[in-house]
Design an enzyme around this catalytic site. Sequence first.
Site, short mmCIF file in Angstrom:
data_model
loop_
_atom_site.label_atom_id
_atom_site.label_comp_id
_atom_site.label_asym_id
_atom_site.label_seq_id
_atom_site.Cartn_x
_atom_site.Cartn_y
_atom_site.Cartn_z
N ASP A 36 47.76 58.80 71.43
CA ASP A 36 46.44 59.00 72.01
C ASP A 36 46.32 58.43 73.42
O ASP A 36 45.22 58.37 73.97
CB ASP A 36 45.37 58.36 71.12
CG ASP A 36 45.64 56.90 70.83
OD1 ASP A 36 46.75 56.43 71.16
OD2 ASP A 36 44.77 56.23 70.26
N ASP A 47 11.06 62.05 68.43
CA ASP A 47 11.35 63.44 68.74
C ASP A 47 12.24 63.49 69.98
O ASP A 47 11.79 63.25 71.11
CB ASP A 47 10.04 64.21 68.99
CG ASP A 47 10.28 65.71 69.09
OD1 ASP A 47 11.45 66.13 69.08
OD2 ASP A 47 9.28 66.45 69.20
N ASP A 100 42.30 57.25 77.15
CA ASP A 100 42.64 57.04 75.75
C ASP A 100 41.73 57.91 74.90
O ASP A 100 40.52 57.96 75.13
CB ASP A 100 42.47 55.55 75.37
CG ASP A 100 42.95 55.28 73.96
OD1 ASP A 100 42.20 55.58 73.02
OD2 ASP A 100 44.06 54.77 73.80
N ASP A 156 104.32 48.42 57.20
CA ASP A 156 103.77 49.55 56.42
C ASP A 156 102.26 49.41 56.22
O ASP A 156 101.68 50.07 55.38
CB ASP A 156 104.47 49.66 55.07
CG ASP A 156 104.27 48.42 54.21
OD1 ASP A 156 103.63 47.45 54.68
OD2 ASP A 156 104.75 48.40 53.06
N HIS A 197 83.52 65.91 36.08
CA HIS A 197 82.92 65.00 37.07
C HIS A 197 82.66 63.62 36.46
O HIS A 197 81.60 63.02 36.65
CB HIS A 197 81.62 65.59 37.62
CG HIS A 197 81.82 66.85 38.40
ND1 HIS A 197 82.29 66.87 39.69
CD2 HIS A 197 81.63 68.14 38.03
CE1 HIS A 197 82.38 68.12 40.11
NE2 HIS A 197 82.01 68.92 39.12
#
Length: 1472
Positions: free
Chosen positions: A794, A529, A719, A1107, A1185
């Site tokens: 943390d 208890d 932490d 070029d 496309h």
Amino acid sequence: MGGGHSALSGRSLDTFEKIRLRPNGKKKYQIKHLIWAGKEMERFGLHEKLLETKEGCQKIIEVLTPLEPTGSEGLKALFNLCCVIWCIHAEQKVKDTEEAVVTVKQHYHLVDKNEKAAKKKNETTAPPGGESRNYPVVNQNNAWVHQPLSPRTLNAWVKCVEEKRWGAEVVPMFQALSEGCLSYDVNQMLNVIGDHQGALQILKEVINEEAAEWDRTHRPPAGPLPAGQLRDPTGSDIAGTTSSIQEQIEWTFNANPRIDVGAQYRKWVILGLQKVVQMYNPQKVLDIRQGPKEPFQDYVDRFYKALRAEQAPQDVKNWMTQTLLIQNANPDCKLILKGLGMNPTLEEMLIACQGVGGPQHKAKLMVEMMSNGQNMVQVGPQKKGPRGPLKCFNCGKFGHMQRECKAPRQIKCFKCGKIGHMAKDCKNGQANFFRVWPLGRSETKKFCAIQRRHSWSGTNSPPNGNSLRSSKEAPPAVCREGTAPERGERTDKETEGERSGGCFLELPLWRRPMKRVIIEGTPVQALLDTGADDTIIQEKDLHFPPHKPWRSKVVGGIGGGIHVKEYQGVQVQLEDKIITGSILIGSTPINIIGRNILAQAGMKLVMGVLSSQIEETKVQLKEGKDGPKLKQWPLSREKIEALTEICKQMEEEGKLSRIGGENPYNTPVFAIKKKDKTQWRMLVDFRELNKATQDFFEVQLGIPHPAGLQKKKQITVIDIGDAYYSIPLCKEFRKYTAFTIPSVNNTGPGIRYQFNCLPQGWKGSPTIFQNTAANILEEIKRHTPGLEIVQYMDDLWLASDHDETRHNQQVDIVRKMLLEKGLETPDKKVQREPPWEWMGYKLHPNKWTINKIELPPLEGEWTVNKIQKVVGVLNWASQIYPGIKTKHTCAMLRGKKNLLEEIVWTEEAEAEYKNNQGIVQETQEGTYYDPLKELIATVQKQGEGQWTYQFTQEGAVLKVGRYAKQRETHTNDLRTLAHLVQKICKEALTIWGRLPRVQLPVDKKTWDMWWQDYWQVSWIPEWEFVSTPLLVKLWYSLVKEPIKGEDVYYVDGAASKVTKLGKAGYLSERGKSRIRELENTTNQQAELTAVKMALEDSGENVNIVTDSQYVMNILTACPQESNSPLVEQIIQALMKKRQVYLQWVPAHKGIGGNTEIDKLVSKGIRQILFLDRIEEAQDDHAKYHNNWRSMVQEFGLPNIVAKEIVAACPKCQIRGEPKHGQVDASIETWQMDCTHLEGKVIIVAVHVASGFIEAEVIPRETGKETAHFLLKLLARWPVKHLHTDNGPNFTSQNVAAVCWWGNIEHTTGIPYNPQSQGSVESMNRQLKEIISQIRDDCERLETAVQMATHIHNFKRKGGIGGISSAERLVNMLTTQLELNTLQNQIQKILNFKVYYREGRDPVWKGPARLIWKGEGAVVIKEGEDIKVVPRRKAKIIKDYGERKTMDSEGSMEGVREANKQMEGDSDLQDQE
């Protein structure tokens, strides 16, 4: 019964057939066991007639007894059977095998002998470390004597190899027979199987490799050995080739240290035997599949035979048995096995599938069933025993049933157990919730702390099997801090903090927490208890001696005060702890253990629940994604037990919830041991869930650096414990985190859980926790003025300039407010004194450092993995240690992929590493940031393209860094310096939020000369010149205007991509020219070679016109070093010039000198392309496309131009150009799947071989709509095989009916199966991409789907053949028809026979089979020989089956009709 062929007959045989195989088992011995034993006798060189007498059985038992402990299962079975037969001959009544073995051992005193032998260690005949008694080396008069192997042992070994044919049983047989043998004996066993030269050669190779490895790792000592000292064995000594028997005995028993050469040699031979077994059993267990008509029992026999040959751990074999045995069964058996539920036993599977097989198997089964039915009819049904008397469930009396009871019907409440009302009307609440339990029946099981302390982050190993069951009504009181000391370890000097750490008990609260305690030696049942101050025991349960002192006391309770006797200094034992305290004796209704005892025992009431004050963050899956549905992989027993305890505690703390099978999602879970190897950590493989979860943004972009912290008087580092598990997870998302803990041996269904909090390993946990913790800390900061809080995940850094008392008060406020939100900060993770460990750094009041760096020595073996780790350590150290270099060390890793590949150090890397070792030996320190002081960044050049820099304030170093990145192949120090300064500024803005004053090792004039033209390459802040030895300077420069009076050199180069041949040259305005042919070159290399030629043939000043943009970009950047040898030569040539002017002109624009030199170098190398259809191709791409390959074929464009058109289209650059491929599939195989777009369902079918698709929008994803689409597909194209997933619409009856009608084979995919629907999943993505490109052109999705299907099938080219999907499909079908037609024609040819003559032999030979018929000769095949015979010597006839014998030439000439028919066929064949 066939007794004449067995060792027993008559009554003896009847007695034998009544003995059970196992105690309380159903199976009994049969005559087949006697026949088997007779055959097994030959293996041990014994005659089977020895079984017919008691003395013969005794001889057999004497032979088998030494081998039985280490023998195989077959040998043990033979020993047990001989014991049973001996008992029958000796007329000893036994019920089962176990009783017979015990009887025989007691009769021959075998048990006593073994026990005495175990006690007399000095007289043992077994070498150290063994258990068997079958040793060739025995101890006689304190001397070890060798005894050769008996012929019986060698004969058994030979028979095993011959009968098993190098099966998997050979290895354990060798282990049993060679136990304790020397190398000499093992070689003798290998010599007797000399007929198997192939296997022995493999064994020899393995032994040689192992012997060489032994010699490499056990090198003999240098110099001569002292007199009388035994030399160390070499690899050949262990193999017995260069050592004698006496030397082997000395090494094994008398050497110091002892080396068991025999055992070592046996390991090598076993490795070789395993390799031989694997070679002679090439069929893998993965390839074992049940045939369509194969009986399931035959399939199981083949499966286990292959499984025994697999060289895999037992847990892997268990997994193969559980999964592959069902997965590779045929469809009939698989359907039956799936109906058996999860993890059926092999016996259940054999019984369920015994009806599956071909007609022969079914007929055999029918005969057995009919014979069993006749036997059952003859025997008749067995009668049950007498029934007991009837009992009424209403009144409880015997003699009648409830429906016949005349007493009034009693209504009983199932909630409280009382009579008179029902459960729905009950007002009493839970039944007997506060009832006092009888003392004898409520003992709580013991649960030790060392076995109990399991958590998500770690658990001890192994877990206790006597765990207490959890409760659904209420979470239990859990005590999980510290560990419990052993009995009697507690001392009076134990501090309160130490006592509070000893926890060892867990009690559920679904009933009263009663516990048995021992008070002064008397056991007492008491209630634990936590609400009672004192411990009170009833007088009847505890009696103290009369002389023991006590004092009177009155204690208060709910019913008022009671008078008690207080005894002090009473010893109480609670679990494994002994506590001394005060005990009260009085008239209490129940014995109570109060807090005065519980507190000393270190007990706490822990209620781990999720905080209700923290709001949930809403999380969802990506659109179109579903949660993971992965199967749990097998786990070992200890892992299952550890996971069970971890999850039980997390469930009690509210972090997990128990779920059932209604949740369809599952993620694999496993466990690993922590670094200390005593605790377990649970890990969940959330990779699949992470793919399906929405994307998050990392709110904290990096780790805070200690150099950015300000100096404070007071610092505390704390932490947050169990950080993730204090933050609740979104309720709607919790179902996706479900996982299952399996049961050992599948003895029951697995236990399923889902997370209520943030789980580790899930991609959303860091972001949600960071955001939640930041919001909580914002509120905390308002209550703690003057306290600076730095947070990363943390880890919290709390600092202030307050005095120590006030600072600690504010830290306590922070911890208290965090605790109110459900975030606990354990005392053991609170650091109040320096040095503070934070984020891998060591913080001191006035400085910060990193942990001591220890670099391993250069000697020894170095692998890729080891060097990668060292480079990581050096990178970490470079933030405080200046001068660290890793360029040459990293260069050794280029091209290396295998982590275990050995690396040989280069001279440069070795010197670099030794320099780094000297740098890290000295301790370096960093200071904290002062915002009032100036921030300075200093740069130094280290050479070899490596730079270092330091951030300082008034000479004190904040941090250092290094830079060694080379972004371009050709670069100079000024460009690198600009990039370095940009990096320094970004780093300073990140850490301190301000720009530093940069000091660069460059001359102001040199920098301005370069910067005025190239300022656009980067942005840098204000800087100042620093005089250091390695100054940056420009080695050459280009002038901006043409040099007057100097010749102009037009340079150009060309190369063929196909032949790799090229030309380079120049043409000057004054008529000077030179052309040079090149081999194995490219266009760019040719252009650079032309520039090099012009520089070599010109004077101090030169004008060059090109070029090539590639050449211009390289040379105008003024590089001073390059990885290209050709560019390096050009740089050297430029340095010799006084002035160089370089100009670019566009190609093919009619510019004088450029056009002429272009024609000279292009002649015979390349063609000048005139791209007239570019605009037409652009318009076609804007409409459809289509991809670049299609435009190359349709419009004749070069690849680079077509790719540029695709690259310029914004709608085609979402994910780049898809690469098309072809999977290995038959021509009539299709895959089908449903995908979703804009809230509608699109069903897609793809032809696997070609990539052709059929798609349309359907109203609903039902079986009826799917079957209708399948009928359309079947009407258009040939479909013989359809592969889908196992969705309800595809497994419906409608689809099954269409497949039956269309003769379509329908299969469904399984995750991680090679036959999954990967093709259609890929097509779904491509179809959606095309729809997104044309969606703006369509009003309805249905139109867009059809347009996208057309574009994919006809406008996208590539893959096999470089053609479109539609062209590929039509081509494949046409080819298939042609092949079928050709096959029929070939079949006609094969129906003709040929009689022929060879050379001058007049005899006709044949008939042979006709393969091909030409104008002058025919090709025939007779047997295995293929011959070419002239037409004049061959006679062709048609095969009509059985005909009369032809013995004349005229009869063969008479079949001219057949010859004419062949003429037409041969013409067609000639065309082919």
